[in-house]
Design a protein around this motif. Structure first.
Motif, PDB file in Angstrom:
ATOM      1  N   UNK A 705       0.815  -1.222   0.000  1.00  0.00           N
ATOM      2  CA  UNK A 705       0.000   0.000   0.000  1.00  0.00           C
ATOM      3  C   UNK A 705       0.840   1.261   0.000  1.00  0.00           C
ATOM      4  N   UNK A 706       2.169   1.134  -0.057  1.00  0.00           N
ATOM      5  CA  UNK A 706       2.974   2.345  -0.103  1.00  0.00           C
ATOM      6  C   UNK A 706       4.388   2.102   0.340  1.00  0.00           C
ATOM      7  N   UNK A 707       5.072   3.187   0.628  1.00  0.00           N
ATOM      8  CA  UNK A 707       6.480   3.093   1.009  1.00  0.00           C
ATOM      9  C   UNK A 707       6.798   4.224   1.981  1.00  0.00           C
ATOM     10  N   UNK A 708       7.907   4.057   2.680  1.00  0.00           N
ATOM     11  CA  UNK A 708       8.425   5.101   3.563  1.00  0.00           C
ATOM     12  C   UNK A 708       9.935   5.033   3.488  1.00  0.00           C
ATOM     13  N   UNK A 709      10.577   6.169   3.673  1.00  0.00           N
ATOM     14  CA  UNK A 709      12.032   6.165   3.601  1.00  0.00           C
ATOM     15  C   UNK A 709      12.604   7.560   3.592  1.00  0.00           C
ATOM     16  N   UNK A 710      13.931   7.592   3.414  1.00  0.00           N
ATOM     17  CA  UNK A 710      14.645   8.856   3.340  1.00  0.00           C
ATOM     18  C   UNK A 710      15.141   9.067   1.914  1.00  0.00           C
ATOM     19  N   UNK A 722      17.851  19.789   3.142  1.00  0.00           N
ATOM     20  CA  UNK A 722      18.761  19.177   4.113  1.00  0.00           C
ATOM     21  C   UNK A 722      19.102  17.745   3.711  1.00  0.00           C
ATOM     22  N   UNK A 723      20.190  17.225   4.270  1.00  0.00           N
ATOM     23  CA  UNK A 723      20.658  15.906   3.840  1.00  0.00           C
ATOM     24  C   UNK A 723      19.632  14.818   4.136  1.00  0.00           C
ATOM     25  N   UNK A 724      18.931  14.943   5.278  1.00  0.00           N
ATOM     26  CA  UNK A 724      17.945  13.924   5.655  1.00  0.00           C
ATOM     27  C   UNK A 724      16.541  14.492   5.461  1.00  0.00           C
ATOM     28  N   UNK A 725      15.821  13.917   4.515  1.00  0.00           N
ATOM     29  CA  UNK A 725      14.417  14.245   4.283  1.00  0.00           C
ATOM     30  C   UNK A 725      13.665  12.928   4.236  1.00  0.00           C
ATOM     31  N   UNK A 726      12.752  12.723   5.153  1.00  0.00           N
ATOM     32  CA  UNK A 726      11.992  11.471   5.216  1.00  0.00           C
ATOM     33  C   UNK A 726      10.604  11.684   4.621  1.00  0.00           C
ATOM     34  N   UNK A 727      10.163  10.703   3.838  1.00  0.00           N
ATOM     35  CA  UNK A 727       8.847  10.786   3.197  1.00  0.00           C
ATOM     36  C   UNK A 727       8.144   9.441   3.314  1.00  0.00           C
ATOM     37  N   UNK A 728       6.829   9.501   3.173  1.00  0.00           N
ATOM     38  CA  UNK A 728       6.021   8.284   3.100  1.00  0.00           C
ATOM     39  C   UNK A 728       4.807   8.576   2.234  1.00  0.00           C
ATOM     40  N   UNK A 729       4.377   7.574   1.512  1.00  0.00           N
ATOM     41  CA  UNK A 729       3.155   7.713   0.716  1.00  0.00           C
ATOM     42  C   UNK A 729       2.407   6.395   0.760  1.00  0.00           C
ATOM     43  N   UNK A 730       1.105   6.478   1.075  1.00  0.00           N
ATOM     44  CA  UNK A 730       0.279   5.276   1.172  1.00  0.00           C
ATOM     45  C   UNK A 730      -1.005   5.473   0.383  1.00  0.00           C
TER      46      UNK A 730
END
Length: 843
Positions: A705-710, A722-730
């Motif tokens: 149903x989706x993913x999450x990660x940086x 910035x170097x670390x940007x976290x996202x998720x999409x479901x």
């Protein structure tokens, strides 16, 4: 559109004492939105004075002033302010002479901007008033000298009220004219609308002139490249006036009306053409007849052809531009702006007047192509009455003869090939059904006659021919709108629909609201992004797999670079994050709930719409329409960057990352009462070691149903993030489908819980989440919660292995668990993990 009240009163009977508010209210009633009002912002006493004498007095600063004696009332009479008839006034201008009649602002007068006039001492004298310039009165921009009334052709009596003399006591109402009502860009149109609203008698200014068809002047229309099959010019009228006096000034009333209408005075012939344009809504143009070479040809521009327009700019023309040309080449952009080569000048005595009807699309494209909007193009773009060109030309001739001393000539031309308006069939009862008001047949017919339409009654309804000035009326719905507007919108009842009992928000609507509320309560900010992607964005975020998802291309995109309908929410969130970062907001937690477009590869979408009528579409038609639309699932997207916890005394800052977006996933679990399984995943735009794929369990097995990660560090660097940007999409639709229509809530047990820890040694390659699910499955119904609390790798463990410690909580709904029961359930979970992953209990 600004409408001077005195001008409006010439064409419609205004009631005595009608205020600006009254006129605005009447025009709003027929759909013209109120914008404001305008006047000269002057308060008297302001009178005509005559300079009797003056003494020039040089000053130490190099300036020379004049100490003037000015008569402001007939000899022996009292002035308008109650003072003497002769005043001493200090003036710094030097462009007047003894005997000149001027405008004097007496003490007590107030000029624009709140500048109050009073007797005051200056340059060693008490100046008892002020001699005014044109700019100080609001008549123009000339401030080099005072206004001499003789330059306006005026010789009034001393003491005359200058406000009334110069029409400075007038005011204007301003209304917003929508693009479909171009006829209202004229005093004629506004007067007609006021008549519709109030029933006041309308006096059409077109009927006050006698059109004359000139002959002998050669004009030809050669449009070999019409736009959309529409010829560029369908009406072209020319008239000639000879022997005008180019030095004659524009009269004060003309200048004042133009000023109130928002147009500055330039010269008498130009002022006359602007006046007629405002009066009739028909733009006209005046050429220097002696500067013309041969006749006039209306044609498309040649490739590379140039034209110097009246603003002094030399423009390279486009082959689509419609131009007015003579034997020397292009002399004007049709409907937009004239050329400098035939411009009216100080030596012009013979003029050619042009009044034409140009294609709105052609004029609009030319004006935008050359970034050259004008009052003329505004009107042609919206449609000009094709039958008013000849009366407008006659009106210009009339004013040039009356005000400029010219003589009308028979030379001219008349070309009129504008197609007549087609008839529209209006069935009986159609207006009533569409508007929801029981209008009678007589009301319908009389309303349409009032707007100028020709109405013929038949056995089935009415056959209506719209008036020539209403190109916006093209179908029976337009006619119904006019009936409602003329009779009055107050006849339409305000009825609030009542929802049937038992109805309310759907399960989907309730779930979406609950999801948004939970995320907002969790500290995230909801945003709304544009639903368009670039090709590069679609390639990165269209799919977690290493394939590019097909995307729908918009036929007329707002931005040609971003012409694809989005297949993911993440690019929009990134754009919003970059915009906020550029404004100094460095800690962000954003979410969006919205539709994405996921077309199937190889399938065509966006077929032409069905020719539906007023009746509801059938089920087959709806199916066909829906087939032309790609699937549009609803997704939820999340983005975090910066600090999740700010630095504070005794607490260092905690940067946001993958763990934070996974916490958001847990919020979604709580909102929807489902379990989302997290597994190691891959995505072309994500860090390969910090990306998870998300699954829910359905009857047919686990569904992604989706993913999450940086995001990849290289990508964040490229995007100035910035170097670390976290996202998720479901896929929220898939989550809601897995949740079902009801949420099962377990009862709260009143019995205490039993807690135990379980440490299992497994191969390092085994995902902790899989081990957690195995333990939960084996422990059975008594297990209330399980949480991974430690992942140890090192001394005391075999190579390539790890120790996972879980905190377990057991509870029974009907009794207090014994330690033996809890231990038995724990060991059952360990046994299940041993079966699946060869897990061993660590002592």
């Amino acid at each position: 559109m600004r409408v001077p009240i005195s001008w409006l009163a010439e064409y419609v009977d205004l009631p005595a004492g009608a205020s600006i508010a009254d006129i605005h209210a009447a025009l709003v009633k027929v759909g013209l939105e109120e914008e404001g009002s305008h006047d000269f912002d002057l308060t008297g006493p302001i009178v005509v004075g005559q300079v009797l004498e003056f003494v020039e007095e040089p000053q130490s600063n190099g300036k020379t002033i004049r100490w003037c004696q000015v008569r402001v009332a007939p000899e022996g009479a009292q002035a308008a302010d109650g003072g003497a008839d002769v005043r001493g006034i200090v003036c710094g201008a030097g462009n007047f002479f003894p005997g000149d009649k001027v405008v004097v602002t007496l003490p007590g007068a107030v000029l624009p901007g709140g500048f109050a006039i009073a007797a005051r001492k200056t340059y060693g004298h008490v100046s008892d008033g002020m001699i005014a310039s044109a700019r100080e009165l609001g008549l123009g921009e000339d401030h080099d000298g005072i206004l001499r009334l003789s330059t306006l052709g005026l010789d009034p009596e001393v003491g005359t009220d200058a406000l009334a003399l110069l029409s400075l006591d007038d005011a204007a109402v301003e209304v917003n004219v929508t693009p479909d009502r171009g006829y209202a860009f004229s005093i004629r149109g506004i007067a007609r609308e006021y008549s519709h609203s109030t029933g006041a008698s309308f006096h059409d200014p077109v009927h006050r002139v006698t059109p004359v068809a000139g002959t002998g002047f050669p004009v030809s229309i050669h449009d070999e490249a019409p736009i959309r099959g529409r010829v560029g010019a369908t009406v072209f009228v020319t008239r000639v006036v000879r022997g005008i006096d180019p030095t004659r000034p524009s009269p004060a009333w003309l200048i004042a009306r133009l000023k109130l209408a928002g147009i500055r005075s330039i010269s008498l012939p130009v002022d006359i053409t602007n006046y007629v344009m405002l009066e009739f809504g028909q733009p006209t143009h005046v050429y220097d007849l002696d500067a013309l070479q041969g006749g006039i040809v209306v044609r498309r521009a040649a490739e590379g052809e140039t034209l110097e327009t009246l603003d002094g700019q030399t423009r390279t023309l486009h082959p689509e531009d419609l131009v007015i040309a003579d034997d020397s080449g292009a002399i004007g952009l049709a409907g937009v702006m004239g050329g400098a080569s035939t411009e009216f000048g100080d030596t012009t005595v013979n003029v050619l007047i042009e009044a034409a009807n140009f294609d709105p699309v052609s004029v609009a494209r030319t004006a935008r192509r050359h970034k050259l909007p004008s009052e003329a193009s505004r009107r042609f773009e919206r449609g000009v009455d094709p039958k008013v060109a000849q009366p407008a030309a006659a009106r210009v001739v009339e004013l040039l003869v009356e005000l400029a001393g010219g003589t009308a000539d028979d030379l001219g031309s008349l070309h009129h090939e504008h197609p007549e308006a087609g008839s529209i069939v209006l069935p009986f009862g159609y207006v009533q059904r569409l508007i929801g008001v029981d209008f009678t047949g007589d009301e319908t017919a009389s309303s349409l006659v009032e707007i100028g339409a020709e109405v013929e009654e038949t056995s089935a309804g009415f056959v209506v021919v719209p008036p020539s000035w209403r190109p916006d009326i093209t179908d029976k719905a337009s006619l119904a709108e006019e009936v409602a507007r003329i009779i009055g919108y107050d006849r339409i009842p305000s009825i609030l629909p009542v929802a049937p009992p038992g109805r309310g928000l759907t399960v989907s609507q309730v779930t979406r609201r609950r999801t948004a509320d939970v995320l907002a309560a969790g500290g995230l900010t909801e945003v709304l992004a544009y639903p368009f992607l670039t090709t590069a964005q679609n390639a990165l975020f269209g799919s977690p797999a290493d394939v590019e998802v097909p995307a729908i291309r918009v036929a007329n995109p707002l931005d040609s670079e971003a012409a694809l309908l989005r297949t993911s929410l993440i690019p929009g969130l990134i754009d919003i994050a970059r915009r906020n970062l550029s404004r100094g907001l460095t800690d962000l937690a954003l979410f969006e709930i919205g539709l994405v477009f996921t077309p199937e590869a190889g399938k065509a979408y966006g077929q032409d719409a069905l020719p539906l009528g007023a009746a509801l579409p059938s089920a087959e038609q709806l199916t066909e329409l829906h087939a032309g639309i790609p699937p549009q699932p609803r997704h939820v997207g999340v983005l975090t960057l910066g600090n999740a916890v700010d630095k504070q005394p005794g607490q260092p800052a905690v940067a946001a990352g993958l763990a934070d977006v996974l916490d958001v996933v847990r919020l979604l679990e709580s909102a929807l009462a489902i379990r989302i399984r997290v597994a190691t995943g891959a995505h072309k735009a994500m860090h390969p070691g910090r990306t998870a794929e998300l699954f829910v369990q359905t009857g047919s097995g686990d569904v992604s149903v989706g993913f999450a990660g940086e995001l990849l560090p290289s990508l964040t660097h490229e995007l100035d993030l910035p170097r670390v940007v976290a996202v998720a999409e479901l896929d929220l639709d898939a989550l809601m489908a897995a949740a079902g229509s009801t949420i099962d809530v377990a009862p709260i047990s009143g019995y205490p819980a039993a807690t135990q820890d379980l440490s299992l040694v497994v191969a390092a390659s085994v995902p902790a989440g899989d081990v957690e699910r195995a333990v939960a499955e084996g422990a059975g119904e008594l297990l209330e919660s399980i949480r991974l609390v430690d992942d140890y790798r090192g001394t005391g463990l075999p190579d390539s292995s790890k120790s996972l410690t879980f905190a377990l909580r057991f509870r029974a709904p009907d009794r207090t668990l014994t330690a033996a029961e809890a231990s038995e359930a724990k060991l059952a979970g360990a046994a299940r993990a041993a079966d699946l992953f060869e897990a061993a209990v660590r002592e």
